[in-house]
Design an enzyme around this catalytic site. Structure first.
Site, short mmCIF file in Angstrom:
data_model
loop_
_atom_site.label_atom_id
_atom_site.label_comp_id
_atom_site.label_asym_id
_atom_site.label_seq_id
_atom_site.Cartn_x
_atom_site.Cartn_y
_atom_site.Cartn_z
N TYR A 6 0.82 -1.21 0.00
CA TYR A 6 0.00 0.00 0.00
C TYR A 6 0.86 1.27 0.00
CZ TYR A 6 -3.72 3.26 0.94
OH TYR A 6 -4.59 4.32 0.85
N HIS A 84 -9.57 4.79 -11.11
CA HIS A 84 -10.02 6.07 -10.57
C HIS A 84 -9.01 7.19 -10.75
CE1 HIS A 84 -13.74 4.75 -8.43
NE2 HIS A 84 -13.15 3.57 -8.60
N LYS A 198 -2.75 17.65 -5.41
CA LYS A 198 -3.92 18.53 -5.34
C LYS A 198 -3.57 20.01 -5.51
CE LYS A 198 -6.76 15.04 -4.43
NZ LYS A 198 -7.83 14.60 -5.33
N ASP A 292 -5.41 15.08 -11.53
CA ASP A 292 -6.44 14.39 -10.75
C ASP A 292 -7.23 13.50 -11.69
OD1 ASP A 292 -7.97 13.76 -8.55
OD2 ASP A 292 -8.37 15.85 -8.00
N VAL A 297 -14.71 16.82 -5.62
CA VAL A 297 -15.03 18.06 -4.91
C VAL A 297 -15.74 19.03 -5.86
CG1 VAL A 297 -13.98 20.08 -3.82
CG2 VAL A 297 -13.25 17.77 -3.16
N LYS A 299 -17.69 18.40 -8.27
CA LYS A 299 -19.10 18.02 -8.46
C LYS A 299 -19.91 18.26 -7.18
CE LYS A 299 -18.42 14.91 -12.29
NZ LYS A 299 -18.74 13.66 -12.96
N GLU A 300 -19.28 18.01 -6.04
CA GLU A 300 -19.99 18.23 -4.77
C GLU A 300 -20.33 19.72 -4.61
OE1 GLU A 300 -17.70 14.48 -2.57
OE2 GLU A 300 -17.25 16.52 -1.96
N ASP A 420 -14.21 -2.41 -48.53
CA ASP A 420 -13.56 -1.78 -47.37
C ASP A 420 -13.45 -2.74 -46.20
OD1 ASP A 420 -13.42 1.30 -47.95
OD2 ASP A 420 -15.34 0.59 -48.72
P1 ADQ Z 1 -9.45 11.30 -4.26
O1 ADQ Z 1 -8.04 11.53 -4.63
O2 ADQ Z 1 -9.71 10.95 -2.88
O3 ADQ Z 1 -10.16 10.21 -5.20
P2 ADQ Z 1 -11.56 13.38 -4.89
O4 ADQ Z 1 -12.20 12.94 -6.12
O5 ADQ Z 1 -11.36 14.84 -4.83
O6 ADQ Z 1 -10.13 12.74 -4.68
O7 ADQ Z 1 -12.42 12.94 -3.65
C1 ADQ Z 1 -12.16 13.41 -2.36
C2 ADQ Z 1 -13.34 13.13 -1.45
O8 ADQ Z 1 -12.95 13.36 -0.11
C3 ADQ Z 1 -14.52 14.04 -1.72
O9 ADQ Z 1 -15.69 13.31 -1.63
C4 ADQ Z 1 -14.43 15.10 -0.62
O10 ADQ Z 1 -15.67 15.58 -0.21
C5 ADQ Z 1 -13.77 14.34 0.49
N1 ADQ Z 1 -12.92 15.26 1.29
C6 ADQ Z 1 -11.80 15.87 0.93
N2 ADQ Z 1 -11.31 16.63 1.92
C7 ADQ Z 1 -12.14 16.49 2.95
C8 ADQ Z 1 -12.17 17.00 4.28
N3 ADQ Z 1 -11.23 17.79 4.76
N4 ADQ Z 1 -13.17 16.60 5.06
C9 ADQ Z 1 -14.12 15.78 4.59
N5 ADQ Z 1 -14.14 15.28 3.38
C10 ADQ Z 1 -13.17 15.62 2.55
C11 ADQ Z 1 -9.78 9.35 -6.30
C12 ADQ Z 1 -9.12 10.04 -7.46
C13 ADQ Z 1 -10.01 11.15 -7.97
C14 ADQ Z 1 -11.37 10.60 -8.34
C15 ADQ Z 1 -11.94 9.76 -7.23
C16 ADQ Z 1 -13.21 9.04 -7.64
O11 ADQ Z 1 -7.86 10.56 -7.08
O12 ADQ Z 1 -9.43 11.80 -9.07
O13 ADQ Z 1 -12.24 11.68 -8.58
O14 ADQ Z 1 -11.01 8.78 -6.79
O15 ADQ Z 1 -12.99 8.25 -8.76
#
Ligand code: ADQ
Length: 668
Positions: A6, A84, A198, A292, A297, A299-300, A420
């Protein structure tokens, strides 16, 4: 082992390299072994549960070897893989020791999907450059199996956020408090895992520049940066944490006033309710990863701006940029322009901001995580079904010697050849698929023997065929799938039916034009008996998707007419139902005055399947390529097909020479 797997190979080798940080990546053979071992452990556990026909969905870069391990142990389970994180360009991927094993690992799946089309392209490039395997836009053939490829960006569950904001008392209270606290200020928000991909230090430096250069931001803009600690056992992450701490301290020290602190830094995870309130209150989300896979984030934030006017600043290096065109896209390394874009976006009229975020919201709501999951599973199901069909009796490789001997001994032969993809490979532009040197000569040699009836049966217009092969003596030409045929006796084209009208084109053309307008790089080709929408030059994934939509639209429209819409290779064609390759053989047979004991038909696409279906069981039906087919035999490529025809032509000439010498003897 867990650490080597890991923290080691996953997070110090794959993660940095796949995010374009080759300078940070390390390779250690022991960690690689641990990675392999961990993947084997996953395999063992899956196998204790999996039954034949089960569907296994493998996620992400930690388990890239698992699809193949599973396939080898249980060929009869259906395996999907989703990555991902980005799939890097092949020049970066190739740096990786053990790159072959990783690609082969993934290719054990039936279906492999990525967030974006460009990751998919990078993967195909790597498969080509590392393993030497050619692929199509949506599939790669490996070991007699087809692995389907796709771009399928993940979504979120927007209601997880909107419901809190709409119905949860504590969230609403918190939102009101935050709004009150930042009244009259610009609230800028960063939410990230504390990860070097990031772009947090870059963001802080850009914010500093903004404060220095846009004086109106002083005392007004506040950056709330939420950063959840991550992978703290890895040195680079600890260093990043220190760097961010230092930068925050420096900037706050430099600019703070008694009633304004420019950066609020929260180095911890925050609960969902707090997060939703922050997203809803923020005037701007600052989402600027250096790289990334997608970025949730972004989308959220958009989900929490339902009905709002928030600004999304998004890095062009986040996968999400490919589907969030209404965001303000920036290059996070360009601090100057990013700062300018932020100042500009905040100064925009509210209406314009509202409109942009509404368009984003609609897409985030529609392409949610449930739609994503359904599509992944449906596509995996389909990919697996086509493998199972194939296992259950695909075409056999063509037994060339047997064919030659059957050909030699037959007194009359019919050869029906598609153009073709069968005689000639596909070109980017249809007009570029000219006959390669030697083809006309081979066909002429075959046609010169009176025992042979040779026809090129193509979907092309009669003009193309005439132009390219019209000079070949003795050759039959069937254009537009057999709608119009030219006999070598008088070189006159005759339509299969004489009383037809093309009024229908006026109704169908506007529908196709609508699709041309939506799809850059696509075009309409008009033939006598059909209209064709070509999308070979368009973005492939988008093109495939629209092609399905077009066929569905046309099916409704054409029901109960004598027109049909069908999909071919990168085309959708609308044609008269009787313009069908299956009808051609009877025309040839009646012209030749007999059915031939030897019949060879070769083709590569769906229209050729009509021909195969119309032939007797013992005909030599040959599919060119690796797709599903009802043909009995297959050859891998047009080159191979041409070689075969050249050998048949040689045989034919020897026959003719023997016959000629026989005749001479008899005359003596
Ligand atoms: P991550 O690298 O983890 O995911 P991201 O897609 O930004 O990146 O997701 C982060 C998640 O963590 C979000 O749901 C966010 O709300 C949450 N988060 C971040 N900081 C936080 C905090 N301080 N407190 C609470 N929650 C927090 C990987 C890939 C991405 C891809 C996703 C999904 O690296 O590129 O989008 O998988 O496929």
């Amino acid at each position: 082992m867990a650490e080597g797997f890991y923290e080691g190979f996953s997070n110090q080798t794959l993660w940095p390299l796949f995010h374009y940080f080759p300078i940070l990546f390390k390779f250690d053979t022991r960690q690689w072994r641990a990675y392999r071992e961990a993947n084997e452990r996953f395999r063992d556990v899956v196998l204790t549960h999996a039954r034949p026909g089960d569907l296994v969905w493998v996620h992400d870069y930690q388990l890239m070897l698992l699809p193949r391990l599973l396939r080898e142990a249980a060929a009869d389970i259906n395996i999907g893989f989703f990555l991902h994180i980005p799939f890097p360009s092949s020049s970066v991927f190739r740096l990786l020791p053990r790159r072959e094993e990783l690609l082969e690992g993934l290719l054990g799946a039936d279906y492999v999907a990525f967030h974006t089309h460009s990751y998919l392209q990078n993967f195909r490039q790597s498969v080509l450059r590392v393993l030497g395997l050619d692929s199509r836009m949506d599939a790669v053939e490996v070991g007699g199996r087809s692995v389907r490829l796709d771009a399928l960006p993940i979504g979120i569950a927007p209601e997880d956020f909107t419901k809190l904001l709409e119905t949860d008392g504590p969230t609403q209270k918190r939102l009101a408090e935050i709004r009150e606290k930042f009244r009259g200020r610009h609230l800028l928000l960063g939410v990230d895992r504390l990860d070097y991909t990031k772009g947090i230090p870059e963001r802080l430096r850009t914010f500093r520049r903004l404060l220095k250069e846009a004086l109106e931001m002083r005392g007004r803009a506040v950056l709330v940066q939420v950063a959840v600690p991550s992978r703290e056992n890895v040195a680079q992450y600890r260093e990043l944490r220190q760097e961010v701490d230092k930068l925050v301290g420096r900037i706050n020290g430099e600019f703070s006033t008694p009633d304004w602190t420019p950066i609020v830094y929260m180095r911890r995870g925050v609960p969902r309710q707090e997060l939703a309130a922050l997203y809803a209150a923020a005037d701007l989300a600052w989402v600027t990863p250096l790289r990334d896979g997608l970025n949730l984030v972004a989308k959220e934030y958009v989900a929490c701006q339902k009905g709002g006017a928030g600004v999304l600043i998004l890095s062009e290096f986040a996968g999400a940029a490919s589907e969030m065109g209404e965001a303000f896209l920036v290059n996070p390394y360009d601090e100057e322009r990013t700062a300018e874009t932020i100042a500009h976006a905040l100064a925009l009229p509210e209406d314009e901001r509202r409109e942009r975020v509404r368009a984003l919201y609609d897409r985030v709501a529609r392409n949610n995580v449930f739609a994503w999951g359904d599509r992944f599973l449906a596509n995996l199901g389909q990919a697996a079904a086509s493998r199972t069909d194939r296992d259950g009796g695909g075409p056999a490789p063509l037994p060339t010697e047997e064919l030659l001997s059957a050909f030699r001994t037959a007194r009359a032969r019919h050869l029906l050849l598609d153009y073709d993809g069968t005689l000639v490979g596909y070109a980017k532009r249809p007009q570029d698929a000219v006959p390669p040197p030697g083809l006309a000569d081979t066909l002429a040699r075959l046609a010169a023997n009176p025992a042979n009836t040779v026809a090129v049966v193509s979907g092309r217009s009669r003009f193309d065929l005439e132009n390219w092969l019209g000079h070949v003596p003795g050759l039959w030409l069937a254009a537009e799938h057999g709608a119009v045929i030219r006999s070598p006796r008088d070189n006159r084209w005759e339509p299969y039916r004489s009383n037809y009208s093309d009024e229908w084109k006026q109704r169908v053309r506007p529908v196709l034009e609508h699709f041309v307008n939506r799809t850059p790089g696509s075009l309409i080709e008009e033939k006598e008996f059909s209209l064709v929408w070509h999308y070979r030059m368009a973005d492939a994934v988008f093109g495939e998707w629209l092609a399905n939509e077009l066929v569905a639209t046309l099916e409704g429209m054409l029901a109960e007419t004598e027109l049909r819409a069908h999909r071919g290779r990168k085309i959708v064609e609308v044609k008269l139902v009787w313009a069908n390759k299956g009808e051609v053989l009877s025309r040839l047979a009646s012209a030749a005055g007999r059915a031939a004991p030897f019949c060879l038909a070769a083709g590569d696409d769906r229209t050729d399947e009509d021909l195969f279906a119309s032939l007797p069981e013992d005909a030599w039906t040959v599919h060119v390529g690796t797709n599903r087919t009802r043909a009995r035999f297959s050859v891998p490529s047009p080159e191979e097909m041409r070689r075969l025809l050249a050998r048949l032509a040689d045989t034919t000439e020897t026959d003719a020479a023997l016959a000629a010498s026989g005749t001479k003897d008899a005359n003596l």
